[in-house]
Scaffold this motif. Structure first.
Motif, PDB file in Angstrom:
ATOM      1  N   GLN A  78       0.835  -1.203   0.000  1.00  0.00           N
ATOM      2  CA  GLN A  78       0.000   0.000   0.000  1.00  0.00           C
ATOM      3  C   GLN A  78       0.869   1.253   0.000  1.00  0.00           C
ATOM      4  N   ASP A  79       1.918   1.224   0.825  1.00  0.00           N
ATOM      5  CA  ASP A  79       2.830   2.371   0.873  1.00  0.00           C
ATOM      6  C   ASP A  79       3.524   2.586  -0.463  1.00  0.00           C
ATOM      7  N   ILE A  80       3.965   1.503  -1.091  1.00  0.00           N
ATOM      8  CA  ILE A  80       4.700   1.617  -2.361  1.00  0.00           C
ATOM      9  C   ILE A  80       3.788   2.150  -3.463  1.00  0.00           C
ATOM     10  N   ILE A  81       2.574   1.601  -3.571  1.00  0.00           N
ATOM     11  CA  ILE A  81       1.641   2.075  -4.599  1.00  0.00           C
ATOM     12  C   ILE A  81       1.282   3.535  -4.345  1.00  0.00           C
ATOM     13  N   SER A  82       1.055   3.886  -3.084  1.00  0.00           N
ATOM     14  CA  SER A  82       0.747   5.282  -2.749  1.00  0.00           C
ATOM     15  C   SER A  82       1.923   6.182  -3.094  1.00  0.00           C
ATOM     16  N   ILE A 132      -0.770  17.039   8.430  1.00  0.00           N
ATOM     17  CA  ILE A 132      -1.492  15.778   8.488  1.00  0.00           C
ATOM     18  C   ILE A 132      -1.477  15.297   9.938  1.00  0.00           C
ATOM     19  N   ASP A 133      -2.610  14.787  10.393  1.00  0.00           N
ATOM     20  CA  ASP A 133      -2.754  14.362  11.794  1.00  0.00           C
ATOM     21  C   ASP A 133      -2.410  15.492  12.759  1.00  0.00           C
ATOM     22  N   LEU A 153       9.499  13.818  10.976  1.00  0.00           N
ATOM     23  CA  LEU A 153       8.298  13.019  10.797  1.00  0.00           C
ATOM     24  C   LEU A 153       8.552  12.001   9.689  1.00  0.00           C
ATOM     25  N   ILE A 154       8.337  10.735   9.980  1.00  0.00           N
ATOM     26  CA  ILE A 154       8.423   9.686   8.965  1.00  0.00           C
ATOM     27  C   ILE A 154       7.006   9.170   8.756  1.00  0.00           C
ATOM     28  N   ILE A 155       6.425   9.503   7.610  1.00  0.00           N
ATOM     29  CA  ILE A 155       5.007   9.258   7.369  1.00  0.00           C
ATOM     30  C   ILE A 155       4.858   8.149   6.338  1.00  0.00           C
ATOM     31  N   PRO A 156       4.195   7.042   6.670  1.00  0.00           N
ATOM     32  CA  PRO A 156       3.915   6.014   5.650  1.00  0.00           C
ATOM     33  C   PRO A 156       3.056   6.613   4.542  1.00  0.00           C
TER      34      PRO A 156
END
Length: 279
Positions: free
Chosen positions: A111-115, A133-134, A158-161
């Motif tokens: 999901q992360d890669i496709i996004s 975000i958040d 921030l490391i965001i998936p």
């Protein structure tokens, strides 16, 4: 001579009739040659394509090309192994349960890669964008296939998936333009000269170098509040990442200037009417 070479290449190194596996010297050499050709071909394509792109385009192309390279190598490896005598279908059938487990465990990863690919292709986020975000605000420093890195005003990373950008609401403060409009709310006591209030607020913005003169700042009379006349000072900046510090400095200056001109910033207050009973 040719017969010796053919005999050498046809020597069987490993065989397993149950799984249909037969590995020869020639098969291994063919496998290695195909991998080398694929590696140098992809390297050449990446070098040629990168010359025609700017710095930002090269970074996006590099990330997407890395993902495509993994897919191409996976296809080449499967095809080469099958040509080398390793029956992939038999191995896949024997490892079905393993692949099902891996698929479930790596669902978020894909999901992360496709996004990440969608983000890079449609430029939803680019380096130096200010995002929220958040309820967290940061400046983007890196966009990769799996994660996006941003730095906050507190110098925290921030490391965001990447899947969060597709599943949640994202505010990109600077995608349309580097210039953003900010505001500060302030209330003054009833009976205050509102023309003077507007003039003082605009004068404060003119003295601040971090505020742009074009577009011009403006003061809006927001409402008649319960305890104060409510004004909103609008202004434009280029560096929205450091706006919290700028707003703090402006509030210091507004409080100081209002005190110098005897303008009160009231605290919440209520009028209480007591009705007495004649009895």
């Amino acid at each position: 001579m040719l017969e010796k070479i053919e005999h050498f290449l046809s020597q069987i190194l490993y065989t397993n009739k149950d799984h249909g596996v037969s590995i020869t010297v020639g098969g291994i050499l063919l496998f290695l040659v195909i991998l080398l050709i694929t590696h140098f071909t992809l390297r050449f394509v990446r070098k040629i394509a990168g010359r025609r792109l700017d710095a930002d385009g090269r970074n996006r192309f590099k990330t997407i090309f890395t993902f495509l390279k993994y897919i191409i190598f996976s296809i080449i490896i499967i095809t080469s192994l099958d040509a080398s005598g390793v029956k992939i279908t038999a191995l896949l059938a024997a490892s079905t349960a393993l692949f099902v487990g891996l698929g479930l465990g790596m669902q978020k990863l894909f999901q992360d890669i496709i996004s990440g690919i969608f983000i890079l292709v449609d430029k939803t986020i680019t380096v130096n964008d200010i995002i929220e975000i958040d309820k967290k605000i940061g400046k983007v420093t890196q966009v990769s296939l799996r994660t996006t890195k941003a730095i906050t005003n507190d110098d925290k990373i921030l490391i965001i998936p990447n899947h969060k950008f597709l599943n949640e609401i994202l505010y990109n403060w600077t995608q349309n333009n580097e210039v953003t409009r900010e505001y500060i709310d302030v209330g003054v006591a009833y009976g205050t000269d509102i023309v003077l209030v507007k003039a003082l607020l605009l004068g404060i913005t003119l003295q601040e170098d971090r505020i742009l003169s074009k577009p011009e700042p403006n003061v809006f009379f927001q409402d008649f509040g319960d305890s104060a006349l409510q004004f909103r000072l609008h202004f434009y900046v280029k560096d929205s990442f450091h706006v919290p510090l700028l707003k703090s400095d402006l509030r210091y200056r507004i409080y100081e200037v209002f005190n110098e001109n005897n303008i009160n910033i009231p605290f919440p207050q209520r009028d209480i009417h007591i009705v007495s009973n004649p009895e």
